[in-house]
Design a protein around this motif. Structure first.
Motif, short mmCIF file in Angstrom:
data_model
loop_
_atom_site.label_atom_id
_atom_site.label_comp_id
_atom_site.label_asym_id
_atom_site.label_seq_id
_atom_site.Cartn_x
_atom_site.Cartn_y
_atom_site.Cartn_z
N GLN A 16 25.55 31.28 43.99
CA GLN A 16 26.19 30.53 45.08
C GLN A 16 26.08 29.04 44.78
O GLN A 16 25.14 28.59 44.15
CB GLN A 16 25.51 30.82 46.42
N ASN A 20 36.87 40.08 35.85
CA ASN A 20 36.86 41.45 36.37
C ASN A 20 37.88 42.27 35.57
O ASN A 20 39.08 42.18 35.82
CB ASN A 20 37.20 41.44 37.86
N GLU A 77 33.31 34.69 34.14
CA GLU A 77 33.24 36.14 34.36
C GLU A 77 34.61 36.67 34.77
O GLU A 77 35.26 36.16 35.67
CB GLU A 77 32.21 36.47 35.46
N SER A 127 28.01 33.94 34.68
CA SER A 127 28.71 34.52 35.82
C SER A 127 29.52 33.52 36.65
O SER A 127 29.48 33.58 37.87
CB SER A 127 27.67 35.22 36.69
N LYS A 173 33.49 44.37 42.46
CA LYS A 173 32.88 43.54 41.41
C LYS A 173 33.31 42.08 41.53
O LYS A 173 34.41 41.77 41.94
CB LYS A 173 33.29 44.08 40.03
N HIS A 174 32.40 41.21 41.10
CA HIS A 174 32.75 39.80 41.01
C HIS A 174 33.61 39.59 39.78
O HIS A 174 33.78 40.47 38.96
CB HIS A 174 31.47 38.96 40.89
N GLY A 175 34.13 38.38 39.65
CA GLY A 175 34.86 38.07 38.44
C GLY A 175 36.28 37.64 38.73
O GLY A 175 36.89 38.04 39.71
N ASP A 226 32.65 32.43 38.35
CA ASP A 226 33.82 33.22 38.74
C ASP A 226 34.75 32.50 39.71
O ASP A 226 35.57 33.15 40.37
CB ASP A 226 33.39 34.57 39.31
N SER A 227 34.60 31.17 39.82
CA SER A 227 35.55 30.43 40.65
C SER A 227 35.61 28.97 40.22
O SER A 227 34.66 28.44 39.61
CB SER A 227 35.17 30.50 42.13
N HIS A 265 25.54 36.80 40.37
CA HIS A 265 26.34 35.90 41.22
C HIS A 265 25.53 34.65 41.61
O HIS A 265 24.38 34.75 42.01
CB HIS A 265 26.78 36.65 42.47
N SER A 282 19.39 38.27 37.49
CA SER A 282 20.65 38.26 38.23
C SER A 282 20.55 37.56 39.58
O SER A 282 21.57 37.27 40.19
CB SER A 282 21.17 39.68 38.40
N THR A 306 31.98 40.13 31.13
CA THR A 306 32.48 41.16 32.04
C THR A 306 31.47 42.28 32.20
O THR A 306 30.51 42.40 31.42
CB THR A 306 33.83 41.74 31.56
#
Ligand SMILES: *Cc1c(COP(=O)(O)O)cnc(C)c1O
Length: 235
Positions: free
Chosen positions: A87, A131, A129, A103, A138-140, A105-106, A85, A61, A166
């Protein structure tokens, strides 16, 4: 074989047995469910024991830990999954080492991954990902966030979106987990039409040590299991 190697092999066999029973009860083929062994709790030698015992897919992770382990000589045969997550400034170094990033998420992260894999003439396999629990810690992506991204995927030709990921809410036990997992599956079915041609959200990454059987029942194709594999092993 060391004591640790034996323990890990036994734990792995037990988890695989439970996966196969859960698939069976759900009327699914066991081949539809892939185990990703999450090695974030243990060192490289213990991670290598999983590989030796027959589990090639390993997950971390934290990018730095993944970088360290993926370049260990004893772990070169592993297929790495980035499950935490990520970066944007860590994309460049992570991409060449991984089989699948769970993961994303953007849109900004997706763009970074596309640029980096274009530069290396590759195509990155990723999951988006979501949420599902509404837990703000939580991320997502939100449902709306997901629906915004999907129609834009054609502009990222160096990324292959393979499905959704998820994490279930920590509270509420398996009933809540089941609700979170079925939400993800139904969302996947619902947004299929928003994807560009050729993008099929086949994978559902959901389920951890305490809820993977529920996840398999709800359609998981990837389960991410850590703790159960290291029972009795100091970490
Ligand atoms: C740690 C972790 C897991 C594994 O959790 P266990 O409960 O130890 O099985 C799965 N997914 C993610 C994203 C994690 O960070």
């Amino acid at each position: 074989m060391t004591h640790i190697d034996n323990l890990i092999a036994e734990n792995l066999a037990r988890v695989q047995q439970r996966i196969s029973q859960a698939a069976d009860s759900a009327g699914r083929a066991v081949e539809e469910v892939q185990l990703v062994a999450v090695t974030k709790y243990v060192d490289a030698a213990t991670s290598a024991a999983l590989l030796a015992a027959g589990c090639p897919a390993l997950g971390e992770s934290r990018p730095q830990q993944l970088w360290g382990k993926a370049t260990e000589p004893t772990l070169t045969e592993a297929r790495w999954h980035m499950i935490g997550h990520l970066q944007r400034n860590k994309v460049e170094r992570t991409l060449p080492l991984v089989d699948l990033i769970h993961s994303v998420d953007s849109l900004r992260l997706l763009k970074s991954i596309d640029e980096s894999s274009a530069k290396h003439g590759r195509c990155a396999r990723i999951l988006l990902e979501v949420n599902c629990s509404g837990d703000i810690a939580k991320h997502g992506l939100t449902t709306d966030g997901l629906k915004e991204i999907l129609p834009q995927l054609a502009t990222f030709p160096h990324v292959e979106v393979c499905g959704l990921m998820t994490m279930a809410s920590r509270e509420g036990g398996v009933t809540t987990a089941a609700r979170n997992f079925s939400f993800l599956r139904e969302l996947r079915d619902q947004v299929a039409g928003d994807c560009p041609p050729g993008t099929i959200l086949a994978e559902l990454s959901m389920g951890m040590s305490h809820d993977f059987e529920t996840a398999i029942c709800e359609g998981a194709t990837l389960v991410r299991i850590g703790s159960l594999l290291f029972e009795g092993v100091a970490r």
